[in-house]
Design an enzyme around this catalytic site. Structure first.
Site, short mmCIF file in Angstrom:
data_model
loop_
_atom_site.label_atom_id
_atom_site.label_comp_id
_atom_site.label_asym_id
_atom_site.label_seq_id
_atom_site.Cartn_x
_atom_site.Cartn_y
_atom_site.Cartn_z
CG ASP A 197 -1.93 1.18 1.31
OD1 ASP A 197 -2.97 1.11 0.57
OD2 ASP A 197 -1.65 2.37 2.04
CE LYS A 201 -3.86 4.97 0.34
NZ LYS A 201 -2.39 4.43 0.53
CG HIS A 230 -4.34 9.79 0.20
ND1 HIS A 230 -3.09 9.99 0.11
CD2 HIS A 230 -4.60 9.44 1.54
CE1 HIS A 230 -2.46 9.58 1.31
NE2 HIS A 230 -3.43 9.13 2.10
CE1 TYR A 252 0.83 7.59 2.92
CE2 TYR A 252 1.06 5.14 2.30
CZ TYR A 252 0.54 6.11 2.63
OH TYR A 252 -0.76 5.79 3.21
#
Length: 611
Positions: A49, A83, A114, A54
């Protein structure tokens, strides 16, 4: 079972399968990513994921490329999620292609929105939260979530993505997505753990074939404790006791709990030894009795709190213009000074006909002129597909030619019964019978038509949070003049109030006294009127607690509409205009906010629509 040493998989509505235990890469330090991902693949993880936000997709891509090249895993055996970030809602295809390039993949197994909010675009590949000069997230009110979703659907048509889904969507937003989607969301990734169980949302998604993925299945543990000061469910005595009973760690128990709720869990860790521990959750079963014990520790407590960085809490209604707020307040204060309460006479209360008789008599007797009174009513949930007929029915009962304000009562459509009937339609399962075919945009277009027809002067919304209000602003041709919501000292909602006011939407408090006796009786709620701080300040100003709380609401530049069935209270409520509360005392009241909703229709509807 997908195979020896590999996590079980769940079937998605898109026809693909997703491993039930995944590995989240949030906060993985870049130098350690290769080692962690390769270790995870050796253990049996087949679900990664990721997210543009990130900021480590390139490092994950390098690790995956090496894993494929060395034969550690085949691409077709791996399920990769990433996302769409908030700032790329207007650039969905470019953002997806950027993620694919960094991940060194030809396609994604799953691409998620997201957050259900668009922010100012900075540039594809940049994901720092764009804050405005006021230190608040710079929210874009021009791109609707439906527009974003249709771009997501295009990715499937292009073969870049196999499944698409949503993340951090509540029931209102999920239901709305189901109404406008051509390709239904396969997944809703949300925070859910023993301290934030969200049963209503989980069950709603599962009922409609949406797989629920827990992005914070361990309650954030160390990460959210460090970032947000959150309390971890892993330290709960019940969790510790049950973990010991099953010979497992608290983390393993909590992950197993998530799997037994038929949710997919994606724990995050930066420690290799934890990878194996988190994967050993398929060799035991929690009893029904112990599942009930865990259910009892729910705190409705969100551990992931981006509001601490964004300056706004996104998560907990004539054309609008910047002058609407002042006009609305002037109308209300004029009514108050003339001895008239501006109550919202709405169809759900099932007394429009009686109100209409009273108004007709008042007009005929010269007690008040029609043009001097501001009358609001609301569209009930079961009439979202019948807006014009419902409004005409209310006008007929109220014996009026026009309404000053017409509001969407709740941002949810339920099964239509017939015009004029407002009993909540409960299905055979004891849950509100929600309609997933009528989008909120379609409802709003019909509301706008009422203005063009001259039946309504202003239109607005009610019980809309920041996400839904922003979305309405994006698709509205006539902006909402009002958002009517529950606000009182125990449920202050500063972020939502400020957001509405920033965009020229008047905020009306429909429960300005916290429900008082009524909500205590109906829902067992706590009343802010009994709070020691409120009582002490009321004594200081020689006012009743109710007067103090109403003045507090007016001081926040919200319109207040107290309800009472006692004639003597009418005059008392009027006397909230002849004094002011000092800023110091306003701060004291601000400190008693409990984020406590007193109006809880879930007790009658069998579903917490605010979940």
């Amino acid at each position: 079972m997908a195979g020896k040493g590999v996590a079980q998989a769940v079937a998605l509505s898109s026809g693909h399968r997703m491993p039930a235990v995944g590995l989240g890469v949030w906060r993985m330090e870049k130098p350690a990513i290769r080692s962690l991902i390769h270790s995870a693949l050796r253990i049996g993880y087949r679900h990664l994921d990721c997210a543009a936000d990130y900021q480590n997709e390139a490092e994950v891509g390098d690790a995956l490329a090496e894993a494929f090249q060395t034969g550690l895993v085949k691409r077709e055996d791996l399920f990769v999620t990433t996302k769409l970030w908030n700032s790329d809602h207007g650039h969905v295809i470019e953002a997806c292609k950027d993620s694919l390039k960094k991940l060194q993949l030809d396609y994604l197994d799953l691409y998620l929105v997201h957050f259900p909010v668009a922010t100012r675009h900075t540039g594809v590949g940049t994901t720092s939260s764009a804050l405005g000069d006021d230190g608040v997230l710079d929210i874009d009110t021009t791109i609707s979530l439906e527009t974003t979703w249709h771009a997501m659907e295009e990715l499937v048509s292009m073969g870049l993505v196999r499944s698409i889904g949503i993340s951090n969507y509540d029931i209102f937003l999920t239901r709305d997505c189901l109404a406008y989607a051509k390709i239904k969301p396969a997944v809703n990734q949300i925070e859910t753990h023993p301290y934030f169980q969200r049963d209503s949302l989980v069950k709603f998604c599962q009922k409609h074939g949406i797989c629920v993925t827990a992005h914070t299945p361990l309650g954030g543990s160390t990460a959210n404790t460090e970032w947000f000061g959150s309390v971890s469910c892993l330290d709960d005595p019940v969790i510790k006791s049950l973990a010991e009973k099953y010979g497992k760690t608290p983390a393993q128990l909590v992950l197993r709990w998530g799997l037994q709720r038929n949710t997919v869990v994606i724990p995050k860790t930066s420690k290799v030894e934890r990878l194996q521990e988190n994967f050993e959750v398929f060799d035991f079963e929690i009893s029904g009795e112990d599942m009930e014990k865990i259910k009892a520790i729910d705190r409705s407590y969100r551990t992931n709190q981006p509001a601490k960085f964004w300056g706004i809490n996104l998560q907990i209604g004539n054309a609008a213009s910047s002058c609407v707020l002042d006009q609305e307040m002037q109308l209300r204060e004029a009514a108050l000074r003339n001895g008239l309460e501006d109550y919202p006479y709405l169809s759900k209360y099932q007394n429009e006909a009686e109100v209409g008789d009273a108004l007709a008599e008042a007009f005929e007797a010269g007690l008040v002129k029609r043009e001097d009174i501001f009358i609001t009513t609301k569209l009930w949930n079961s009439d979202h597909g019948h807006v014009i007929e419902a409004c005409k029915d209310s006008l007929k009962k109220l014996k009026l030619d026009y309404l000053d304000l017409y509001l969407i009562h709740f941002p949810v459509a339920t099964r239509h019964t017939e015009i004029g009937t407002t009993a909540s339609v409960i299905g055979e399962d004891g849950v509100l019978d929600i309609d997933t075919t009528v989008s909120l945009e379609a409802t709003w277009r019909a509301m706008e038509e009422l203005v063009h027809m001259g039946l309504v002067r202003s239109i607005g919304i009610s019980n809309y949070g920041v996400f839904l209000t922003r979305d309405c602003l994006a698709y509205a041709k006539i902006k909402p003049a009002v958002n009517q919501m529950e606000i009182h000292p125990y449920f202050q909602r500063d972020s939502l109030v400020k957001f509405c006011q920033k965009h020229g939407i008047c905020v009306t408090a429909h429960t300005p006294l916290g429900g008082s006796t009524a909500n205590t009786k109906l829902f067992g709620s706590l009343s802010c009127l009994d709070d020691p701080v409120i009582k002490e300040l009321a004594d200081k100003y020689s006012k009743t607690p109710a007067q103090l709380v109403l003045r507090w609401g007016l001081h926040k530049k919200t319109a207040v509409i107290p309800k009472t069935s006692k004639v003597e209270r009418l005059r008392e409520n009027l006397e909230a205009l002849d004094f002011d509360i000092s800023e110091e005392d306003m701060e004291e009241i601000k400190a008693i906010d409990r984020n406590c909703r007193s109006n809880q229709p879930a007790k009658f509807w069998g579903i917490d629509v605010y979940s």
